[in-house]
Design a protein around this motif. Structure first.
Motif, PDB file in Angstrom:
ATOM      1  N   GLU A 149       0.856  -1.182   0.000  1.00 21.71           N
ATOM      2  CA  GLU A 149       0.000   0.000   0.000  1.00 21.71           C
ATOM      3  C   GLU A 149       0.893   1.233   0.000  1.00 21.71           C
ATOM      4  OE1 GLU A 149      -3.771  -0.040   2.220  1.00 21.71           O
ATOM      5  OE2 GLU A 149      -2.923   1.631   3.364  1.00 21.71           O
ATOM      6  N   THR A 150       0.534   2.194  -0.806  1.00 16.92           N
ATOM      7  CA  THR A 150       1.276   3.450  -0.859  1.00 16.92           C
ATOM      8  C   THR A 150       0.504   4.516  -0.102  1.00 16.92           C
ATOM      9  OG1 THR A 150       2.294   2.922  -2.994  1.00 16.92           O
ATOM     10  CG2 THR A 150       2.219   5.246  -2.356  1.00 16.92           C
ATOM     11  N   ILE A 151       1.184   5.168   0.821  1.00 16.26           N
ATOM     12  CA  ILE A 151       0.557   6.229   1.599  1.00 16.26           C
ATOM     13  C   ILE A 151       1.343   7.518   1.405  1.00 16.26           C
ATOM     14  CG2 ILE A 151      -0.495   4.725   3.318  1.00 16.26           C
ATOM     15  CD1 ILE A 151       1.852   5.137   5.118  1.00 16.26           C
ATOM     16  N   ASP A 152       0.676   8.616   1.635  1.00 20.67           N
ATOM     17  CA  ASP A 152       1.309   9.921   1.482  1.00 20.67           C
ATOM     18  C   ASP A 152       1.869  10.374   2.823  1.00 20.67           C
ATOM     19  OD1 ASP A 152       1.547  12.569  -0.222  1.00 20.67           O
ATOM     20  OD2 ASP A 152       0.779  13.147   1.754  1.00 20.67           O
ATOM     21  N   LEU A 158       5.264   6.808   0.501  1.00 17.41           N
ATOM     22  CA  LEU A 158       5.892   5.792   1.337  1.00 17.41           C
ATOM     23  C   LEU A 158       5.175   4.478   1.046  1.00 17.41           C
ATOM     24  CD1 LEU A 158       7.747   4.830   3.660  1.00 17.41           C
ATOM     25  CD2 LEU A 158       5.936   5.538   5.261  1.00 17.41           C
ATOM     26  N   HIS A 159       5.918   3.498   0.565  1.00 15.52           N
ATOM     27  CA  HIS A 159       5.336   2.215   0.184  1.00 15.52           C
ATOM     28  C   HIS A 159       5.502   1.216   1.334  1.00 15.52           C
ATOM     29  CE1 HIS A 159       5.337   4.140  -3.670  1.00 15.52           C
ATOM     30  NE2 HIS A 159       6.664   4.099  -3.769  1.00 15.52           N
ATOM     31  N   ILE A 160       4.390   0.742   1.871  1.00 16.43           N
ATOM     32  CA  ILE A 160       4.400  -0.263   2.928  1.00 16.43           C
ATOM     33  C   ILE A 160       4.170  -1.619   2.265  1.00 16.43           C
ATOM     34  CG2 ILE A 160       3.481  -0.949   5.161  1.00 16.43           C
ATOM     35  CD1 ILE A 160       4.531   1.893   5.139  1.00 16.43           C
ATOM     36  N   ILE A 161       5.136  -2.509   2.399  1.00 16.14           N
ATOM     37  CA  ILE A 161       5.082  -3.814   1.730  1.00 16.14           C
ATOM     38  C   ILE A 161       4.993  -4.898   2.800  1.00 16.14           C
ATOM     39  CG2 ILE A 161       6.288  -5.381   0.155  1.00 16.14           C
ATOM     40  CD1 ILE A 161       7.806  -2.750  -0.809  1.00 16.14           C
ATOM     41  N   GLY A 162       3.864  -5.581   2.849  1.00 14.14           N
ATOM     42  CA  GLY A 162       3.654  -6.619   3.849  1.00 14.14           C
ATOM     43  C   GLY A 162       3.880  -8.000   3.267  1.00 14.14           C
ATOM     44  N   VAL A 163       4.952  -8.666   3.706  1.00 16.56           N
ATOM     45  CA  VAL A 163       5.278 -10.011   3.226  1.00 16.56           C
ATOM     46  C   VAL A 163       4.822 -11.015   4.280  1.00 16.56           C
ATOM     47  CG1 VAL A 163       7.093 -11.566   2.433  1.00 16.56           C
ATOM     48  CG2 VAL A 163       7.277  -9.101   1.982  1.00 16.56           C
ATOM     49  N   ASP A 164       3.984 -11.949   3.878  1.00 13.53           N
ATOM     50  CA  ASP A 164       3.437 -12.920   4.825  1.00 13.53           C
ATOM     51  C   ASP A 164       4.535 -13.857   5.343  1.00 13.53           C
ATOM     52  OD1 ASP A 164       1.339 -13.805   6.325  1.00 13.53           O
ATOM     53  OD2 ASP A 164       0.302 -14.858   4.714  1.00 13.53           O
ATOM     54  N   ASP A 165       4.185 -14.672   6.338  1.00 15.27           N
ATOM     55  CA  ASP A 165       5.176 -15.444   7.084  1.00 15.27           C
ATOM     56  C   ASP A 165       5.950 -16.440   6.223  1.00 15.27           C
ATOM     57  OD1 ASP A 165       6.471 -16.355   9.531  1.00 15.27           O
ATOM     58  OD2 ASP A 165       5.315 -18.186   9.210  1.00 15.27           O
ATOM     59  N   PHE A 166       7.267 -16.328   6.291  1.00 18.75           N
ATOM     60  CA  PHE A 166       8.166 -17.188   5.514  1.00 18.75           C
ATOM     61  C   PHE A 166       8.250 -18.596   6.097  1.00 18.75           C
ATOM     62  CE2 PHE A 166      12.558 -18.800   4.920  1.00 18.75           C
ATOM     63  CZ  PHE A 166      12.579 -18.904   3.536  1.00 18.75           C
ATOM     64  N   SER A 167       8.287 -18.703   7.426  1.00 20.95           N
ATOM     65  CA  SER A 167       8.526 -20.004   8.054  1.00 20.95           C
ATOM     66  C   SER A 167       7.392 -20.989   7.815  1.00 20.95           C
ATOM     67  CB  SER A 167       8.758 -19.838   9.560  1.00 20.95           C
ATOM     68  OG  SER A 167       7.591 -19.368  10.210  1.00 20.95           O
ATOM     69  N   THR A 168       6.174 -20.494   7.602  1.00 26.47           N
ATOM     70  CA  THR A 168       5.036 -21.374   7.327  1.00 26.47           C
ATOM     71  C   THR A 168       4.715 -21.426   5.832  1.00 26.47           C
ATOM     72  OG1 THR A 168       3.555 -19.513   7.819  1.00 26.47           O
ATOM     73  CG2 THR A 168       3.980 -21.085   9.601  1.00 26.47           C
ATOM     74  N   ARG A 169       5.628 -20.902   5.030  1.00 28.33           N
ATOM     75  CA  ARG A 169       5.517 -20.933   3.568  1.00 28.33           C
ATOM     76  C   ARG A 169       4.297 -20.175   3.049  1.00 28.33           C
ATOM     77  NH1 ARG A 169       7.535 -27.078   1.897  1.00 28.33           N
ATOM     78  NH2 ARG A 169       9.512 -26.983   3.057  1.00 28.33           N
ATOM     79  N   HIS A 170       3.955 -19.106   3.739  1.00 29.22           N
ATOM     80  CA  HIS A 170       2.870 -18.251   3.268  1.00 29.22           C
ATOM     81  C   HIS A 170       3.388 -17.020   2.528  1.00 29.22           C
ATOM     82  CE1 HIS A 170       0.521 -20.568   6.285  1.00 29.22           C
ATOM     83  NE2 HIS A 170      -0.476 -20.331   5.460  1.00 29.22           N
ATOM     84  N   SER A 171       4.698 -16.820   2.520  1.00 25.73           N
ATOM     85  CA  SER A 171       5.252 -15.623   1.878  1.00 25.73           C
ATOM     86  C   SER A 171       5.229 -15.760   0.361  1.00 25.73           C
ATOM     87  CB  SER A 171       6.686 -15.381   2.357  1.00 25.73           C
ATOM     88  OG  SER A 171       7.505 -16.495   2.072  1.00 25.73           O
ATOM     89  N   ASN A 172       5.001 -14.629  -0.302  1.00 28.29           N
ATOM     90  CA  ASN A 172       5.023 -14.568  -1.760  1.00 28.29           C
ATOM     91  C   ASN A 172       5.595 -13.205  -2.140  1.00 28.29           C
ATOM     92  OD1 ASN A 172       4.367 -14.165  -4.537  1.00 28.29           O
ATOM     93  ND2 ASN A 172       2.720 -15.675  -4.381  1.00 28.29           N
ATOM     94  N   LEU A 173       6.894 -13.184  -2.416  1.00 33.08           N
ATOM     95  CA  LEU A 173       7.564 -11.914  -2.677  1.00 33.08           C
ATOM     96  C   LEU A 173       7.066 -11.242  -3.949  1.00 33.08           C
ATOM     97  CD1 LEU A 173      11.202 -12.873  -1.630  1.00 33.08           C
ATOM     98  CD2 LEU A 173       9.749 -11.155  -0.543  1.00 33.08           C
ATOM     99  N   ALA A 174       6.858 -12.029  -4.996  1.00 30.80           N
ATOM    100  CA  ALA A 174       6.401 -11.448  -6.262  1.00 30.80           C
ATOM    101  C   ALA A 174       5.055 -10.750  -6.082  1.00 30.80           C
ATOM    102  CB  ALA A 174       6.304 -12.532  -7.330  1.00 30.80           C
ATOM    103  N   LYS A 175       4.167 -11.388  -5.345  1.00 28.57           N
ATOM    104  CA  LYS A 175       2.851 -10.800  -5.094  1.00 28.57           C
ATOM    105  C   LYS A 175       2.961  -9.591  -4.175  1.00 28.57           C
ATOM    106  CE  LYS A 175      -1.811 -12.063  -3.531  1.00 28.57           C
ATOM    107  NZ  LYS A 175      -2.637 -13.153  -2.935  1.00 28.57           N
ATOM    108  N   SER A 176       3.822  -9.686  -3.175  1.00 30.99           N
ATOM    109  CA  SER A 176       3.978  -8.592  -2.211  1.00 30.99           C
ATOM    110  C   SER A 176       4.469  -7.313  -2.877  1.00 30.99           C
ATOM    111  CB  SER A 176       4.958  -8.998  -1.108  1.00 30.99           C
ATOM    112  OG  SER A 176       4.505 -10.133  -0.407  1.00 30.99           O
ATOM    113  N   PHE A 177       5.391  -7.453  -3.829  1.00 33.18           N
ATOM    114  CA  PHE A 177       6.001  -6.289  -4.472  1.00 33.18           C
ATOM    115  C   PHE A 177       5.295  -5.891  -5.765  1.00 33.18           C
ATOM    116  CE2 PHE A 177       9.321  -7.204  -1.518  1.00 33.18           C
ATOM    117  CZ  PHE A 177      10.062  -6.035  -1.384  1.00 33.18           C
ATOM    118  N   TYR A 178       4.275  -6.623  -6.138  1.00 31.93           N
ATOM    119  CA  TYR A 178       3.612  -6.348  -7.419  1.00 31.93           C
ATOM    120  C   TYR A 178       3.010  -4.940  -7.434  1.00 31.93           C
ATOM    121  CZ  TYR A 178       0.498  -6.702 -11.420  1.00 31.93           C
ATOM    122  OH  TYR A 178      -0.135  -6.487 -12.616  1.00 31.93           O
ATOM    123  N   GLY A 179       3.388  -4.180  -8.433  1.00 31.36           N
ATOM    124  CA  GLY A 179       2.810  -2.856  -8.616  1.00 31.36           C
ATOM    125  C   GLY A 179       3.403  -1.755  -7.762  1.00 31.36           C
ATOM    126  N   VAL A 180       4.451  -2.053  -6.986  1.00 32.77           N
ATOM    127  CA  VAL A 180       5.064  -0.997  -6.175  1.00 32.77           C
ATOM    128  C   VAL A 180       5.729   0.015  -7.110  1.00 32.77           C
ATOM    129  CG1 VAL A 180       6.784  -0.444  -4.418  1.00 32.77           C
ATOM    130  CG2 VAL A 180       5.463  -2.561  -4.245  1.00 32.77           C
TER     131      VAL A 180
END
Length: 300
Positions: A149-152, A158-180
């Motif tokens: 999400e981009t906020i002013d 300021l781009h806030i990028i939320g990456v889901d939990d890596f240890s439980t294999r829920h993270s998806n970097l491509a999706k998290s950064f898409y469109g930044v």
């Protein structure tokens, strides 16, 4: 008999001290300059943003009241509150977690409260996790699950990028950064810092995480962290570090898991100033590149 009594007394005293440590909150401040940011055309013109960072709340074993946090920071500038996962372990504590976060709204962060989930949150059933997300959003939080999400911030993105939990294999970097967008400061929020080992192709200015609790029971060493990824093998379990020239921070967390004790670690609340003119805080460990990390791990 006397020896056993003395031994039991020493153990009881140690456990009592370890329990008292859970009330002994350390408040840290970290300055992060942006002069080397590849995404800001005029880094020196970026208005600093103050980020109150909490992680690993673990409602089941939490000795810190939310009102005490409000009282400690009521006279400080807090632009944004970031909570990097592990709010709870049991569904019965959803109301408690939501009430805790709602109390923090008294600090009136101009940019809001952002939350990502951790491995313990995923102990909940999908239905209950969705309920937790919905309830947090009801009290004004933004929950990011592999999204951005981009906020002013004072006229600057300021781009806030939320990456889901890596240890439980829920993270998806491509999706998290898409469109930044290409321009603007990039702040990543995630739970498990091991994700930084896979982010060479994903540019960011600063990353906040938690997960390790600083070892929690760090005596004589936190051997139990050996199963929690590659970073603990490099003794990277807390504080400020660099990977490929980019800073990331690992909070020791606010709550405890398993048992409500801490040895050689303390609950942590951190105020990060992103865009500060001050130099980096002293690193908690040497900066590492992916190549150096791979070489070090190969020796294990």
């Amino acid at each position: 008999m006397m020896i056993w009594l003395l031994l039991l007394g020493a153990i009881a005293l140690l456990l009592f001290r370890a329990y008292r440590n859970t009330f002994d909150v350390q408040i840290k401040e970290v300055a992060i300059p942006l002069q080397k940011s590849r995404h800001l055309q005029q880094p020196h013109e970026f208005e600093p943003v103050s980020i109150l960072h909490l992680s690993d709340l673990h409602m089941e074993n939490l000795s810190v009241l939310p009102q005490s946090i409000v009282d400690d920071f009521s006279q400080r500038q807090v632009d944004l509150i970031a909570i990097t996962g592990d709010l709870l372990d049991r569904e019965k504590n959803i109301p408690k977690a939501v009430a805790f976060v709602q109390c923090l709204q008294q600090l009136q962060p101009a940019l809001g409260i952002y939350v990502v989930f951790g491995n313990h949150d995923y102990v909940l059933s999908p239905f209950k996790l969705a309920q937790l997300k919905s309830e947090l959003e009801r009290v004004g939080c933004r929950v990011l699950i592999n999204e951005n999400e981009t906020i002013d911030h004072k006229g600057q993105p300021l781009h806030i990028i939320g990456v889901d939990d890596f240890s439980t294999r829920h993270s998806n970097l491509a999706k998290s950064f898409y469109g930044v967008p290409e321009t603007g400061a990039r702040l990543v929020l995630t739970h498990d810092p091991n994700i930084v080992l896979h982010m060479k192709e994903y540019a960011y200015d600063y990353l906040l995480s938690g997960h390790f609790h600083g070892g929690q029971i760090h005596w004589p060493r936190p051997f139990h962290l050996a199963t929690m990824g590659k970073l603990p093998k490099l003794n990277i379990v807390k504080g400020l570090h660099e990977m490929d020239g980019r800073p990331f921070y690992i909070s020791e967390g606010l709550g405890q898991t398993g048992v409500n004790i801490r040895l050689r670690s303390r609950p942590e609340i951190t105020l990060h100033v992103l865009g500060s003119d001050a130099p980096f805080n002293e690193m908690a460990a040497p900066a590492l590149t992916l190549q150096e990390t791979a070489a070090t791990l190969a020796l294990d």
